[in-house]
Design an enzyme around this catalytic site. Structure first.
Site, PDB file in Angstrom:
ATOM      1  N   TYR A  48      19.772  69.735  78.508  1.00 22.47           N
ATOM      2  CA  TYR A  48      19.049  70.299  77.402  1.00 22.47           C
ATOM      3  C   TYR A  48      19.848  69.909  76.190  1.00 22.47           C
ATOM      4  O   TYR A  48      21.025  70.267  76.323  1.00 22.47           O
ATOM      5  CB  TYR A  48      18.547  71.293  77.593  1.00 22.47           C
ATOM      6  N   ASP A  62      19.372  78.999  62.810  1.00 18.47           N
ATOM      7  CA  ASP A  62      18.500  78.374  63.538  1.00 18.47           C
ATOM      8  C   ASP A  62      17.182  78.492  62.768  1.00 18.47           C
ATOM      9  O   ASP A  62      16.327  78.896  63.051  1.00 18.47           O
ATOM     10  CB  ASP A  62      18.422  78.599  64.982  1.00 18.47           C
ATOM     11  N   ASP A  89      15.738  69.031  71.317  1.00 14.94           N
ATOM     12  CA  ASP A  89      14.809  69.875  70.278  1.00 14.94           C
ATOM     13  C   ASP A  89      14.670  69.061  68.997  1.00 14.94           C
ATOM     14  O   ASP A  89      15.769  68.777  68.247  1.00 14.94           O
ATOM     15  CB  ASP A  89      15.685  71.077  70.255  1.00 14.94           C
ATOM     16  N   ASP A  91      12.590  70.132  66.408  1.00 14.15           N
ATOM     17  CA  ASP A  91      12.251  71.369  65.568  1.00 14.15           C
ATOM     18  C   ASP A  91      10.603  70.970  65.463  1.00 14.15           C
ATOM     19  O   ASP A  91      10.078  70.668  66.081  1.00 14.15           O
ATOM     20  CB  ASP A  91      13.059  71.404  64.453  1.00 14.15           C
ATOM     21  N   HIS A 116      10.826  67.522  71.980  1.00 12.35           N
ATOM     22  CA  HIS A 116       9.670  68.548  71.798  1.00 12.35           C
ATOM     23  C   HIS A 116       9.641  68.972  70.369  1.00 12.35           C
ATOM     24  O   HIS A 116      10.386  69.118  69.769  1.00 12.35           O
ATOM     25  CB  HIS A 116       9.835  69.823  72.829  1.00 12.35           C
ATOM     26  N   GLU A 118       7.474  71.541  67.649  1.00  8.78           N
ATOM     27  CA  GLU A 118       6.934  72.929  67.573  1.00  8.78           C
ATOM     28  C   GLU A 118       5.873  73.034  66.268  1.00  8.78           C
ATOM     29  O   GLU A 118       5.995  72.057  65.573  1.00  8.78           O
ATOM     30  CB  GLU A 118       7.969  73.757  67.410  1.00  8.78           C
ATOM     31  N   CYS A 126      14.087  81.210  64.896  1.00  4.62           N
ATOM     32  CA  CYS A 126      14.405  81.242  66.532  1.00  4.62           C
ATOM     33  C   CYS A 126      13.175  81.769  67.239  1.00  4.62           C
ATOM     34  O   CYS A 126      12.371  82.470  66.769  1.00  4.62           O
ATOM     35  CB  CYS A 126      15.465  81.986  66.903  1.00  4.62           C
ATOM     36  N   ARG A 161       5.387  72.154  71.689  1.00  6.24           N
ATOM     37  CA  ARG A 161       5.870  73.537  72.009  1.00  6.24           C
ATOM     38  C   ARG A 161       5.153  74.113  70.811  1.00  6.24           C
ATOM     39  O   ARG A 161       4.851  73.903  69.819  1.00  6.24           O
ATOM     40  CB  ARG A 161       7.591  73.816  71.599  1.00  6.24           C
ATOM     41  N   GLU A 191       6.341  79.204  74.195  1.00  3.23           N
ATOM     42  CA  GLU A 191       7.510  79.685  73.852  1.00  3.23           C
ATOM     43  C   GLU A 191       7.415  81.289  73.762  1.00  3.23           C
ATOM     44  O   GLU A 191       6.283  81.848  73.749  1.00  3.23           O
ATOM     45  CB  GLU A 191       8.066  79.258  72.343  1.00  3.23           C
ATOM     46  N   ASN A 213      11.521  78.476  78.868  1.00  4.59           N
ATOM     47  CA  ASN A 213      12.829  78.776  78.164  1.00  4.59           C
ATOM     48  C   ASN A 213      13.666  79.947  78.519  1.00  4.59           C
ATOM     49  O   ASN A 213      13.310  81.353  78.210  1.00  4.59           O
ATOM     50  CB  ASN A 213      12.496  78.887  76.714  1.00  4.59           C
TER      51      ASN A 213
END
Length: 303
Positions: A48, A62, A89, A91, A116, A118, A126, A161, A191, A213
């Site tokens: 990952y 983040d 990731d 974002d 992924h 989101e 985060c 996500r 998430e 996660n």
């Protein structure tokens, strides 16, 4: 030497096969390229690449400050170091639909196996912190539809996500997961699930694979791999774990150096030079170099 001989296409197919296998896929987060071959050698199924880690390595929080260029570069650096599939990731896709499309192309070119996207509002937070906001259902669906439409390799995994559980509750998470699946998502990343029962509820809501996660200090307990598999989770990530382990050790040993003036007592806890050379395949580089310097051009007169 230099990079894996397994092609991005082969690794994407491996990711899809793993997600369909019925066996939980374990993806520790690589916080440097050198950790990727270690993850591979220790028998995990994939690697990952965490957005939180990429930000932290740059000294940033983040909150969506990393750029597509930075993320793609890190994806390329890590993916080239392992035969395993990599999941990155992305974002919120670095913008809206056209930005998402470009992100997919850049990350495909970087050699990742999946990404992924989101549904948070920018600036994002985060996923395990309070105060998040999510975009409308229409906007969330548009991001996934844009990614699916833009990919050139049909085996690239597009994962959706959703952070809506922490904002509007589990029922909203199930509804959004269904909509993201309908938009073409190959897998769902719900998430900040609060319990195994919540993971099971998402599993029941959708037909595609789901991700757990397992980040420390978050909303979810650190369930075992067997517990997650038992409720139907297909892939578990440990995104920041290796960075936290390393930074904890670095801080402890720096304190020792400050207090004693030497690291002699810490040597037994360090990775040896020999092990480092194994991971970066030092012998292969040396053999290649020697072969080049020893090469003679056929028919050439000696000088």
């Amino acid at each position: 030497m230099l990079s894996t001989t397994v092609t991005p296409s082969e690794k994407r197919q491996a990711l899809r096969a793993g997600l369909a296998s019925g066996t939980l896929q374990r993806f520790p987060g690589a916080f440097t390229p050198l950790t990727a071959p270690l993850i591979q050698q220790l028998g995990f199924e994939g690697v990952y690449i965490s957005g939180a880690v990429m930000a932290a390595e740059l000294g940033l929080p983040d909150i969506g400050l990393t750029t597509l260029t930075e993320v793609a570069q890190r994806g390329r650096e890590i993916s080239r170091m392992t035969d395993l599939p990599t999941l990155i990731d992305a974002d919120t896709g670095f913008g809206e639909a056209m930005n998402v499309a470009r992100a997919v192309h850049e990350l495909e070119d970087a050699g990742v196996s999946g990404l992924h996207l989101e549904d948070q509002v920018n600036p994002k937070r985060c996923g395990h912190l309070d105060g998040k906001e999510v975009v409308s259902l229409d906007r969330a669906v548009q991001r996934i539809a844009a990614a699916v439409s833009a990919r050139r390799d049909a085996d690239l995994v597009i994962m959706a996500r959703t952070d809506i559980r922490g904002v509007r509750g589990l029922d909203a998470a199930k509804d959004r997961a269904k909509a993201l699946e309908a938009a073409g998502a190959d897998a769902i990343f719900p998430e900040a699930m609060a319990s195994l029962e919540e993971f099971a509820a998402i599993r029941e809501a959708v037909q595609v694979p789901i991700l757990a996660n397992m980040t420390e200090f978050g909303k979810s307990a650190l369930f075992t791999h067997q517990q997650l598999q038992d409720v139907g989770v297909n892939i578990a990530i440990h995104p920041v774990s290796l960075l936290r382990i390393a930074m904890g050790a670095i801080e402890r040993e720096l304190q020792g150096l400050r207090d004693t003036g030497t690291l002699d007592g810490a040597v037994e806890r360090m990775q040896t030079r020999a092990r480092l050379y194994e991971l970066n395949d030092y012998a292969a580089y040396s053999a290649f170099d020697e072969g080049v310097f020893d090469f003679e051009v056929p028919g050439a007169e000696p000088r």
